[in-house]
Design a protein around this motif. Sequence first.
Motif, PDB file in Angstrom:
ATOM      1  N   GLY A   1       9.800   1.501  -0.855  1.00  0.00           N
ATOM      2  CA  GLY A   1       9.043   2.919  -0.810  1.00  0.00           C
ATOM      3  C   GLY A   1       7.661   2.509  -0.375  1.00  0.00           C
ATOM      4  N   GLU A   2       7.292   1.186  -0.084  1.00  0.00           N
ATOM      5  CA  GLU A   2       5.975   1.076   0.236  1.00  0.00           C
ATOM      6  C   GLU A   2       5.881   0.482   1.991  1.00  0.00           C
ATOM      7  OE1 GLU A   2       1.978  -1.359  -0.980  1.00  0.00           O
ATOM      8  OE2 GLU A   2       3.667  -1.020  -2.349  1.00  0.00           O
TER       9      GLU A   2
ATOM     10  N   LEU B   1      -0.292  -4.355   3.183  1.00  0.00           N
ATOM     11  CA  LEU B   1       0.280  -3.332   2.063  1.00  0.00           C
ATOM     12  C   LEU B   1      -1.008  -2.440   1.929  1.00  0.00           C
ATOM     13  CD1 LEU B   1       2.067  -5.917   2.031  1.00  0.00           C
ATOM     14  CD2 LEU B   1       3.000  -4.913  -0.034  1.00  0.00           C
ATOM     15  N   PRO B   2      -1.041  -1.186   2.536  1.00  0.00           N
ATOM     16  CA  PRO B   2      -1.960  -0.448   2.230  1.00  0.00           C
ATOM     17  C   PRO B   2      -1.988   0.262   0.566  1.00  0.00           C
ATOM     18  CG  PRO B   2      -1.201   0.320   4.269  1.00  0.00           C
ATOM     19  CD  PRO B   2      -0.310  -0.858   3.809  1.00  0.00           C
TER      20      PRO B   2
ATOM     21  N   PHE C   1      -1.107 -10.398   3.145  1.00  0.00           N
ATOM     22  CA  PHE C   1      -0.762 -11.879   3.026  1.00  0.00           C
ATOM     23  C   PHE C   1      -0.893 -12.505   4.213  1.00  0.00           C
ATOM     24  CE2 PHE C   1       1.231  -8.970  -0.153  1.00  0.00           C
ATOM     25  CZ  PHE C   1       1.335  -9.886  -1.225  1.00  0.00           C
ATOM     26  N   THR C   2      -1.899 -13.318   4.106  1.00  0.00           N
ATOM     27  CA  THR C   2      -2.329 -13.991   5.280  1.00  0.00           C
ATOM     28  C   THR C   2      -1.884 -15.392   5.635  1.00  0.00           C
ATOM     29  OG1 THR C   2      -4.527 -14.732   4.186  1.00  0.00           O
ATOM     30  CG2 THR C   2      -4.575 -12.614   5.280  1.00  0.00           C
TER      31      THR C   2
ATOM     32  N   THR D   1      -9.124  -4.725  -0.085  1.00  0.00           N
ATOM     33  CA  THR D   1      -8.068  -5.419   0.008  1.00  0.00           C
ATOM     34  C   THR D   1      -8.235  -6.856  -0.506  1.00  0.00           C
ATOM     35  OG1 THR D   1      -7.591  -4.215   2.084  1.00  0.00           O
ATOM     36  CG2 THR D   1      -6.416  -6.106   1.758  1.00  0.00           C
ATOM     37  N   MET D   2      -7.017  -6.989  -1.400  1.00  0.00           N
ATOM     38  CA  MET D   2      -6.980  -8.280  -1.885  1.00  0.00           C
ATOM     39  C   MET D   2      -6.119  -9.412  -0.996  1.00  0.00           C
ATOM     40  SD  MET D   2      -7.397 -10.464  -4.509  1.00  0.00           S
ATOM     41  CE  MET D   2      -7.735  -9.360  -5.887  1.00  0.00           C
ATOM     42  N   VAL D   3      -6.701 -10.512  -0.866  1.00  0.00           N
ATOM     43  CA  VAL D   3      -6.195 -11.480   0.244  1.00  0.00           C
ATOM     44  C   VAL D   3      -5.384 -12.504  -0.355  1.00  0.00           C
ATOM     45  CG1 VAL D   3      -6.810 -13.354   2.125  1.00  0.00           C
ATOM     46  CG2 VAL D   3      -8.172 -11.146   2.007  1.00  0.00           C
ATOM     47  N   TYR D   4      -4.227 -12.562  -0.067  1.00  0.00           N
ATOM     48  CA  TYR D   4      -3.134 -13.702  -0.531  1.00  0.00           C
ATOM     49  C   TYR D   4      -2.947 -14.794   0.324  1.00  0.00           C
ATOM     50  CZ  TYR D   4      -2.625 -10.230  -4.342  1.00  0.00           C
ATOM     51  OH  TYR D   4      -2.762  -9.511  -5.579  1.00  0.00           O
ATOM     52  N   SER D   5      -3.463 -15.879   0.261  1.00  0.00           N
ATOM     53  CA  SER D   5      -3.442 -16.875   1.420  1.00  0.00           C
ATOM     54  C   SER D   5      -2.487 -17.867   1.158  1.00  0.00           C
ATOM     55  CB  SER D   5      -4.689 -17.515   1.373  1.00  0.00           C
ATOM     56  OG  SER D   5      -5.073 -18.522   0.473  1.00  0.00           O
TER      57      SER D   5
END
Length: 188
Positions: free
Chosen positions: A103-104, A123-124, A130-131, A165-169
């Motif tokens: 649903g996203e 994912l807005p 996710f970079t 926006t949170m960055v997940y590396s």
Amino acid sequence: MPLEIITLPCLSDNYAYLLHDAKSGQTALVDAPEAAAVKSALSTRGWGLDAILLTHHHYDHIDGVDELRRSYGAKVYGAKPDTHRLPPLDHALDYGARFELFGEEFQVLDVSGHTIGHIAFFLPESQAVFTADSLMALGCGRLFEGTPDMMWDSLNRLMALPPQTMVYSGHEYTQSNARFAVTIEPDN
């Protein structure tokens, strides 16, 4: 409700991420450096695995895919331009593609530079990107295949995302990136 995001340390300095939707009970994984850490985290939480999202073809991001697919039947998503170097994909994604899981909305960003064909997942609703190896704390990934111009374009694309926006590396390089930065700008 935004997805629950679990950070999984893998190998010596990699990160993978579990994205869990409590409402549907479904779970996705961003990158699969190894199967054991992922299987352990899923087992501890009593979760299955429905999807594996791959950012690029390097072994430390894909080595666990085959075992996880066999164990859980997860569908694998990755960059269409990089299909020749990724494990078999159930969903080959073009740059700029949008798809829905749990649903996203997930948006596919071209972040070539570290590799050609490297993608990020934005994912807005969850305000997350996710970079993998395109952007990390205090730095970006080495240019193995891409050009500096490609990496600059990718970093500008990421910089244009909403500021919350949170960055997940894909790696924990903060200390080594900080040591390097001090050699370049010791007074900053």
